[in-house]
Design a protein around this motif. Structure first.
Motif, PDB file in Angstrom:
ATOM      1  N   PHE A 252       0.833  -1.199   0.000  1.00  0.00           N
ATOM      2  CA  PHE A 252       0.000   0.000   0.000  1.00  0.00           C
ATOM      3  C   PHE A 252       0.869   1.252   0.000  1.00  0.00           C
TER       4      PHE A 252
ATOM      5  N   LEU B 187      -8.100  -2.706  -0.822  1.00  0.00           N
ATOM      6  CA  LEU B 187      -8.530  -2.160   0.462  1.00  0.00           C
ATOM      7  C   LEU B 187      -8.657  -3.270   1.495  1.00  0.00           C
ATOM      8  N   ASN B 188      -8.601  -2.901   2.778  1.00  0.00           N
ATOM      9  CA  ASN B 188      -8.629  -3.927   3.816  1.00  0.00           C
ATOM     10  C   ASN B 188     -10.018  -4.191   4.391  1.00  0.00           C
TER      11      ASN B 188
ATOM     12  N   ARG C  81     -13.673  -4.672   2.477  1.00  0.00           N
ATOM     13  CA  ARG C  81     -14.554  -4.588   1.316  1.00  0.00           C
ATOM     14  C   ARG C  81     -15.967  -4.956   1.721  1.00  0.00           C
TER      15      ARG C  81
ATOM     16  N   ASN D  55     -16.888   0.012   0.257  1.00  0.00           N
ATOM     17  CA  ASN D  55     -15.509  -0.444   0.416  1.00  0.00           C
ATOM     18  C   ASN D  55     -14.756   0.597   1.232  1.00  0.00           C
TER      19      ASN D  55
ATOM     20  N   HIS E 138     -11.074   1.512   3.762  1.00  0.00           N
ATOM     21  CA  HIS E 138      -9.722   1.152   4.169  1.00  0.00           C
ATOM     22  C   HIS E 138      -9.549   1.672   5.589  1.00  0.00           C
TER      23      HIS E 138
END
Length: 190
Positions: free
Chosen positions: A37, A81-82, A84, A92, A94
């Protein structure tokens, strides 16, 4: 390199990062941002990843914070993204810093309340994702037979009231409160 003066501590998304750190390492100190990232952020903003984070200008810091807080606007794919399809919002996300453990606790609590199988496994402290537990995963809470010692035999219900009254009559409250070390010298006579 910027013409701005070197800063010893750079604050990004509420985290103080030492200025002597390299860009990649410094960004990965923020919880929720990993190596990939951080690399994607620096590539998107065209920032040299080998320079020290103390050489960042204020505009670069603001651009990094903007991209970290909303990576979808930076054209990051959803799989990057962490979180979803968040259950509450359906979008969604992050997650960063303290939002990660907070959301994890809420997810586990929701599974317990709905009495799902995962909730039962979390409640029991067992493995949740289908791993075998016959031989592995033995650290943690005891599941089998409790470790025991010499247990006193159970008394019959008819003997219990008489046995409980007899010791109370033999000892006075003062004698019961006195420690055993004080009785030892009194019993010793020459």
């Amino acid at each position: 390199m910027s013409t701005q003066e070197y800063r010893h501590i750079v604050r990004i998304v509420g985290n103080d990062i030492p200025g002597e750190r390299k860009m990649l390492v410094g960004l990965t100190q923020i919880k929720g941002i990993g190596y990939n990232f951080a690399t994607a952020i620096l590539d998107t903003l065209k920032i040299d990843s080998n320079s020290n984070i103390g050489h960042l200008s204020e505009e670069n810091v603001q651009a990094i914070e903007k991209l970290i807080s909303n990576p979808i606007e930076g054209n990051f794919p959803a799989w990057f993204l962490n979180r979803r399809k968040d259950i509450e919002t359906g979008t969604n996300l992050h997650l960063l810093t303290s939002d990660i453990p907070f959301t994890l606790r809420n997810d586990i609590e929701r599974e317990r309340i709905t009495a799902s199988w995962r909730g039962y496994r979390h409640l029991s402290g067992l493995k949740v994702r289908g791993q075998r537990t016959r031989t592995s995963g033995r650290k943690g809470g005891a599941v089998g037979v409790a470790k025991g010692g010499m247990a006193a035999p159970a008394k019959k219900s008819s003997d219990a009231p008489a046995a409980a009254a007899a010791p109370a009559a033999e000892t006075s409250p003062a004698a019961a409160a006195a420690p055993a070390t004080e009785k030892a010298p009194a019993e010793k006579k020459e």
